[in-house]
Write a protein that holds these residues in place. Sequence first.
Motif, mmCIF file in Angstrom:
data_model
loop_
_atom_site.group_PDB
_atom_site.id
_atom_site.type_symbol
_atom_site.label_atom_id
_atom_site.label_comp_id
_atom_site.label_asym_id
_atom_site.label_seq_id
_atom_site.Cartn_x
_atom_site.Cartn_y
_atom_site.Cartn_z
ATOM 1 N N GLY A 39 56.104 -6.814 2.088
ATOM 2 C CA GLY A 39 55.419 -8.129 1.638
ATOM 3 C C GLY A 39 54.189 -8.673 2.432
ATOM 4 O O GLY A 39 53.972 -8.303 3.418
ATOM 5 N N ASP A 165 58.673 -7.898 -7.205
ATOM 6 C CA ASP A 165 58.762 -7.226 -5.857
ATOM 7 C C ASP A 165 60.106 -6.929 -5.322
ATOM 8 O O ASP A 165 60.209 -6.172 -4.543
ATOM 9 N N LYS A 169 61.985 -3.619 -4.032
ATOM 10 C CA LYS A 169 62.320 -3.313 -2.566
ATOM 11 C C LYS A 169 63.758 -2.864 -2.400
ATOM 12 O O LYS A 169 64.077 -1.993 -1.775
ATOM 13 N N PHE A 175 55.823 -1.950 -1.992
ATOM 14 C CA PHE A 175 55.371 -3.193 -2.366
ATOM 15 C C PHE A 175 53.718 -2.899 -2.521
ATOM 16 O O PHE A 175 53.055 -2.282 -1.999
ATOM 17 N N PRO A 176 53.225 -3.679 -3.533
ATOM 18 C CA PRO A 176 53.751 -4.542 -4.519
ATOM 19 C C PRO A 176 54.727 -3.794 -5.602
ATOM 20 O O PRO A 176 54.188 -2.679 -5.914
#
Length: 339
Positions: A39, A165, A169, A175-176
């Motif tokens: 992130g 996103d 995860k 990411f993204p």
Amino acid sequence: MKILGIETSCDETSAAILENGIVRSSVISSHLVHKEYGGVVPELASRAHQKLIVPVVREALGTAGASAADLSAIAVTCGPGLMGALLVGLNFAKGLALGLQLPLLGVNHLEGHIYSNFLSQPAPEFPFLCLVVSGGHTELVLIEKPLTHTLLGETLDDAAGEAYDKVAKMLGLGFPGGPVIDRLAKTGDPSFVRFPRSMLQDGSLNFSFSGVKTAVMYWLRDAGLYGGPSQEKPDEKTVRDLCASFQAAVVDVLVGKTFAAADRYHVRDIAVAGGVSANSELRSRCMTTAERKGKRIYIPRPEYCTDNAAMIAMAGSFYLRQGQASSLGLTATPGLSYR
Ligand code: KG4
Ligand code: ZN
């Protein structure tokens, strides 16, 4: 008339030259450092912008075959976004505007996304509706005339891009998450799990995407693939099917609400903008629905969907035409809303 656009609201340092409405150069430098953290890390974004702002602006001028002396105005994002990140672009733009004695055009990042639909032709005709769907925002905006906006609805929790996103995860996709889910969903089964279509039938124009994200998490947990003692991961086919099922739920809501708003406000022209508008399923569903309902749909080229400075220069050109320059006292406003 050449406008230099500068965008540094999040994790892309970008500069562009727009000459009489035509993009002469568009340089976008994405900060790869955030991938390691899953992130955007605000402090690292500010530092990267500081390192990149001069070379990126130089490259934009060079590619356009322009020099600073050729510029007519400088458009810059002044919010919403990360405070430290915004300050780098805004202060650089102020210094340049002062030194070159040029008008400074402070642009709302979301207006930038909306006006990205004017970077190619045909452009929408006023009044039009815009679905702005990005990592930080999901909203429906009515644009009655240039620079006159009414917010019709917005997300009450997560933005759609944020849900992409977070789901990526959980699935260990990095990411993204949007681009990778988009790619994997192409070979997945969208009917594998029916995830909730939150608030689709409630008649409101607001959105909610935290429920679908949590539903994916519960599905993985119940299958023993998330949060338990075993570190087992879903197999490749299950990941593809989950991506397709999650995406189907998100796109159903985005398309359903957008076309409901267009009917309610009697608008024929519908624009889509922001990072998630690069999504292939959303683009094709918008196009087929528009054709069926007799509406006209506008979606920027994929490189102008995610953050870029060409859209900031384009929105700035509307301000310049209306004689609405900003003062050098303009401040960065992380929570900026429409004027
Ligand atoms: O507009 P943007 O570059 O930055 C913000 O203003 O937030 O949007 C970034 C968001 C991220 O959440 C990213 O995952 C999402 O846009 N995104 C996509 C796609 N490309 C980028 N989401 C779905 N499908 C894509 N192809
Ligand atoms: Zn954006």
